[in-house]
Enzyme design. Structure first.
Site, PDB file in Angstrom:
ATOM      1  N   TYR A   1       0.826  -1.220   0.000  1.00  9.38           N
ATOM      2  CA  TYR A   1       0.000   0.000   0.000  1.00  9.38           C
ATOM      3  C   TYR A   1       0.858   1.268   0.000  1.00  9.38           C
ATOM      4  CZ  TYR A   1      -3.089  -3.644   1.771  1.00  9.38           C
ATOM      5  OH  TYR A   1      -3.770  -4.807   1.951  1.00  9.38           O
TER       6      TYR A   1
ATOM      7  N   TYR B   1     -12.263  -8.141   6.860  1.00  7.22           N
ATOM      8  CA  TYR B   1     -11.100  -8.173   5.959  1.00  7.22           C
ATOM      9  C   TYR B   1     -10.717  -9.630   5.748  1.00  7.22           C
ATOM     10  CZ  TYR B   1      -6.566  -7.761   3.882  1.00  7.22           C
ATOM     11  OH  TYR B   1      -5.511  -7.899   3.007  1.00  7.22           O
TER      12      TYR B   1
ATOM     13  N   ASP C   1     -12.966 -17.316   9.028  1.00  3.46           N
ATOM     14  CA  ASP C   1     -11.612 -16.903   8.664  1.00  3.46           C
ATOM     15  C   ASP C   1     -10.854 -16.640   9.962  1.00  3.46           C
ATOM     16  OD1 ASP C   1      -9.331 -15.583   7.991  1.00  3.46           O
ATOM     17  OD2 ASP C   1     -10.258 -14.178   6.588  1.00  3.46           O
TER      18      ASP C   1
ATOM     19  N   LYS D   1      -1.004 -16.976   8.767  1.00  3.02           N
ATOM     20  CA  LYS D   1      -0.231 -16.109   9.668  1.00  3.02           C
ATOM     21  C   LYS D   1       0.587 -16.872  10.716  1.00  3.02           C
ATOM     22  CE  LYS D   1      -3.001 -11.921   9.091  1.00  3.02           C
ATOM     23  NZ  LYS D   1      -2.031 -10.971   8.570  1.00  3.02           N
TER      24      LYS D   1
HETATM   25  N1  PMP Z   1      -7.917 -12.988   6.478  1.00  2.00           N
HETATM   26  C1  PMP Z   1      -7.634 -12.252   7.565  1.00  2.00           C
HETATM   27  C2  PMP Z   1      -8.609 -12.232   8.715  1.00  2.00           C
HETATM   28  C3  PMP Z   1      -6.454 -11.499   7.613  1.00  2.00           C
HETATM   29  O1  PMP Z   1      -6.193 -10.740   8.693  1.00  2.00           O
HETATM   30  C4  PMP Z   1      -5.554 -11.569   6.525  1.00  2.00           C
HETATM   31  C5  PMP Z   1      -4.242 -10.797   6.523  1.00  2.00           C
HETATM   32  N2  PMP Z   1      -4.191  -9.647   7.232  1.00  2.00           N
HETATM   33  C6  PMP Z   1      -5.883 -12.359   5.419  1.00  2.00           C
HETATM   34  C7  PMP Z   1      -7.074 -13.061   5.436  1.00  2.00           C
HETATM   35  C8  PMP Z   1      -4.975 -12.452   4.225  1.00  2.00           C
HETATM   36  O2  PMP Z   1      -3.818 -13.133   4.527  1.00  2.00           O
HETATM   37  P1  PMP Z   1      -2.508 -12.933   3.634  1.00  2.00           P
HETATM   38  O3  PMP Z   1      -2.069 -11.501   3.866  1.00  2.00           O
HETATM   39  O4  PMP Z   1      -1.544 -13.939   4.185  1.00  2.00           O
HETATM   40  O5  PMP Z   1      -2.876 -13.190   2.220  1.00  2.00           O
END
Ligand code: PMP
Length: 432
Positions: free
Chosen positions: A18, A145, A246, A275
């Site tokens: 970004y 997100y 998620d 993560k």
């Molecule tokens: N889902 C959630 C809840 C996230 O916080 C993130 C990353 N911040 C993602 C998906 C995407 O993961 P990545 O950046 O490893 O593609």
């Protein structure tokens, strides 16, 4: 080492997340990371408040994680997963099936969080693909997100992820207002009304509800009531719609439970992990599904799940993920996260009285200061570095999610820096 010439090259040629290529924000050169400390090229040491975006849960340079990678390299760092399996993938998936919420016993390994979300959404679509009325829509909550790839973006908050910018490319899905009842506030049943109405009206088109359980991360750092999640699970069952959780940010202890779904004692049909999966050392994600989901997909017209990335099940990443899960299984994270929660509460709650601060929220090893005005990114980043801490706010949010091994004095350094920052006008974009 990084020379001034290297940094000039970086500014001119390397995209950072970004960030403009013509007027980039400053980038700080990190040369080593150890436990909870990042060391800059000039020797400055910064206490880590971000766990490298939720990932480095055990801190950096962890001897056991390092050893696991070295051991695995001497066997093989990579081998294709098509038609081949290997010990690291089998051990990892065995652990994931054992530790994850009840019923999630089929594992798909992928490369990153966003891809895990793509995989989950593809699974949901394929699940209904053999039905007389295939379903292609998703229902989600605002301020969510889920990643930056196209399908993931399509279920992110439409404003935060600027759906307008991608109009015509992004599939259009359905949104309800984000839950209003906070995590520990009295539950308001009307909070679920819109979700209930949408499911009642559109369930025949809906492949799944997708949401971040309990903690909405990058879309607003909001903590919502476990009853909301419990009610969503009931409604999905009632209307025959899959539930995708998620847990990419919340998984592996961050919220005080191993998985945030456990605050509501529910199991989703599909769950995304990433993560912290490898303790923040390598990129790896996993999408877990129930047997019912996997079997229906396998009985669908395609006869199998249609996805297979090159680096699927990368042995090096699987080996280090296995070791990270072994560290978690020893259980110290529970006391560590509880202590972080207590200290964050004691040290951040008093900031509620500061006129700049709109709200202070703490859950598990996550502390959030919501301000009335957005931060000035370059200025506040520089301020935090001058205070010897690494904290990267966004918008009106200054937040901490430190490695679980952080010491009390390191945590205090982080909270002290925040309490100084919120008292400085020049670090915030004030209305004219
Ligand atoms: N889902 C959630 C809840 C996230 O916080 C993130 C990353 N911040 C993602 C998906 C995407 O993961 P990545 O950046 O490893 O593609």
């Amino acid at each position: 080492m990084l020379t001034a010439d290297d940094l000039a090259f970086d500014r001119q040629h390397i995209w950072h997340p970004y960030t403009s290529m013509i007027d980039p924000l400053p980038c700080y050169p990190v040369v080593t990371a150890d436990r909870c400390t990042l060391t800059l090229a000039d020797g400055t040491q910064l206490t880590e408040g971000m766990s490298s975006w939720w990932a480095a849960i055990h801190g950096y340079n962890h001897p056991r994680l390092n050893q696991a990678m070295v051991r695995q390299i001497s066997h093989m760092s990579h081998v294709m997963f098509g038609g081949i399996t290997h010990p690291a993938a089998v051990s990892l998936c065995r652990k994931l099936v054992d530790m994850s919420p009840e019923g999630l016993d089929k594992v798909f390994l992928a490369d990153s969080g966003s891809v895990a979300v793509e995989v989950a959404m593809k699974m949901a679509i394929q699940y209904y693909s053999g039905d007389t009325r295939p379903r292609r829509k998703f229902l989600t909550i605002r301020q969510g997100y889920h990643g930056d790839t196209f399908a993931a973006m399509s279920v992110c908050d439409p404003e935060n992820s600027m759906h307008a910018l991608w109009k015509g490319y992004l599939p259009e899905h359905m949104f309800v207002a984000a839950p209003a009842t906070g995590f520990d506030h009295p539950w308001q049943e009307e909070d679920i009304a819109e979700m209930q109405q949408m499911l009642a009206a559109h369930h025949q088109q809906l492949a799944a509800v997708i949401l971040e359980p309990i903690v909405q991360g990058a879309g607003g750092m909001r903590f919502y009531h476990p009853n909301y999640l419990r009610r969503v699970r009931q409604l999905c069952d009632q209307f025959g719609v899959l539930l995708i959780a998620d847990e990419i940010a919340t998984g592996f202890g961050r919220t005080g439970r191993l998985f945030a779904c456990q605050h509501a004692e529910i199991s989703p049909d599909i769950m995304c992990l990433g993560k912290g999966l490898t303790g923040g050392t390598m990129t790896l994600s996993a999408t877990l599904a129930t047997s019912a989901v996997a079997e229906k997909i396998s009985n669908s017209p395609a006869g199998c799940f249609m996805h297979g990335p090159t680096f699927m099940g990368n042995p090096l990443a699987c080996a280090v993920a296995c070791e990270s899960l072994s560290i978690l299984a020893e259980g110290h994270w529970q006391r560590q996260v509880k202590e972080i929660e207590q200290l964050l509460t004691e040290q951040l709650q008093p900031l509620k009285d500061c006129p700049r601060v709109a709200d202070v929220r703490v859950l598990g090893a996550i502390g959030v200061i919501e301000c009335h005005h957005p931060v000035r990114m370059a200025e506040i980043q520089q301020f935090f570095v001058s205070q010897g801490v690494w904290i990267r706010p966004f918008g009106r949010l200054i937040y901490l999610m430190p490695p679980y091994i952080i010491r009390p004095e390191e945590l205090s350094r982080l909270t002290t820096a925040i309490s100084l920052a919120v008292r400085q006008d020049n670090l915030f974009a004030m209305p004219d």
